[in-house]
Scaffold this motif. Structure first.
Motif: not given
Lengths: 202, 202
Positions: B86, B143, B82, B84, B169-171, B105, B95, B141, B101, B139
């Motif tokens: 940024v 952010a 996963t 994220c 996905s998004t925040l 990243y 975060i 994300i 979380y 996934e």
């Protein structure tokens, strides 16, 4: 906030020792330096080191200086017999900025404050008395803060200086230029009434 | 304000390059250092130099790190599949501070901004795509900031990522926790209404 790097953490800690800087601001400074070219950080670090190690305090007035005696004390067009006594270097700059003073200075390095444990011997008072004694000083101007500490220091100095035949004056306290009367505090207003001056029409 | 020393002036100039620092604040910092022990200035300068020269950016996620690969990427208890995404290091810290979380990243190093002349090639986007391709990422994300630049970057990334079979996905955007509805701006309120979620009583 836990930082991902010890090097960053150490820089943030050091920055947050500066007055008014918290950890968030310190982090902002550090990340700014990381984002910019290396030479930005280098020149900041170098200028801090140069300043701290090479700067001098004038042997005469204790103002900050690049030379042993500061430019103001060396300037022969300044009236060397008038000494303006101030708390610290910032006050010298403030008075210089007015462009209305042609004498020299004496930086005390603080104010007498029994609460903070600062006595007359912690300040450059003896040196001032010696200066007065050895040079033909004709006037001393107290340009000290309008606080208890400032008043105490002025009182102490005036006692020490009373054996010399010199004029001692202090900054006028009064309503600020541009201020409306109704907003001036009562003590300031009272003092400015007490010490009223002859009106000179322009 | 004219300063009494070139060394001081140079330090003040360097300090005032920091974000949000004007000459008055810079002077306050410099005088603070002058007032304090020499080692205070030394450790500030040294930590700035150490940070700028020794800090690394993680070879995997571009987070700030003391090692070649950062602690988060090396941490085997974190879900490596996963990611994220940024904008910068500060977002990683924000975060991480939530403690909610457990993935890894990817720091982009900025956002796509035609106005500022920042295009996709100026950011670590290719490396992200390579990471997705080479590892079994399941996934992604986003952010990113809720700004035009953030939305543009998310849109660009989603197009680039659509060929991979991964969840994107998004925040959640919505009313802040603790906020009163009447003070929430209409766009945020509208979005939080649109993206309403099933109510779970606790």
């Amino acid at each position: 906030m836990e930082l991902p790097s010890k090097l960053l953490d150490s820089a943030v800690n050091e920055f947050s020792r500066l007055p008014g800087v918290g950890r968030k601001t310190a982090l902002r400074y550090a990340l700014h330096l990381l984002k910019n070219e290396k030479h930005t950080s280098h020149s900041l670090a170098q200028s801090i080191l140069n300043m701290r190690t090479q700067i001098k305090f004038c042997a005469q007035c204790y103002n900050i200086s690049d030379t042993d005696v500061c430019e103001i004390c060396l300037n022969l067009s300044r009236v060397q017999t008038t000494i303006c006594v101030v708390q610290d270097v910032r006050d010298v700059m403030a008075i210089e900025n007015t462009g209305m003073y042609r004498g020299v200075y004496h930086v005390l390095g603080g104010l007498i404050s029994p609460i903070e444990g600062i006595g007359p011997s912690d300040l450059f008072i003896d040196v001032l008395l010696k200066r007065v004694q050895e040079n033909k000083v004709s006037e001393i101007i107290f340009a000290l803060s309008a606080t208890t500490e400032g008043d105490t220091t002025a009182f102490y100095l005036s006692k020490k200086l009373q054996s010399f035949s010199i004029t001692i004056s202090t900054l006028a306290r009064g309503v600020s230029v541009g201020d409306e009367l109704e907003y001036a505090d009562e003590i300031t207003l009272g003092r400015s009434l007490q010490n009223r001056i002859p009106y000179k029409g322009h």
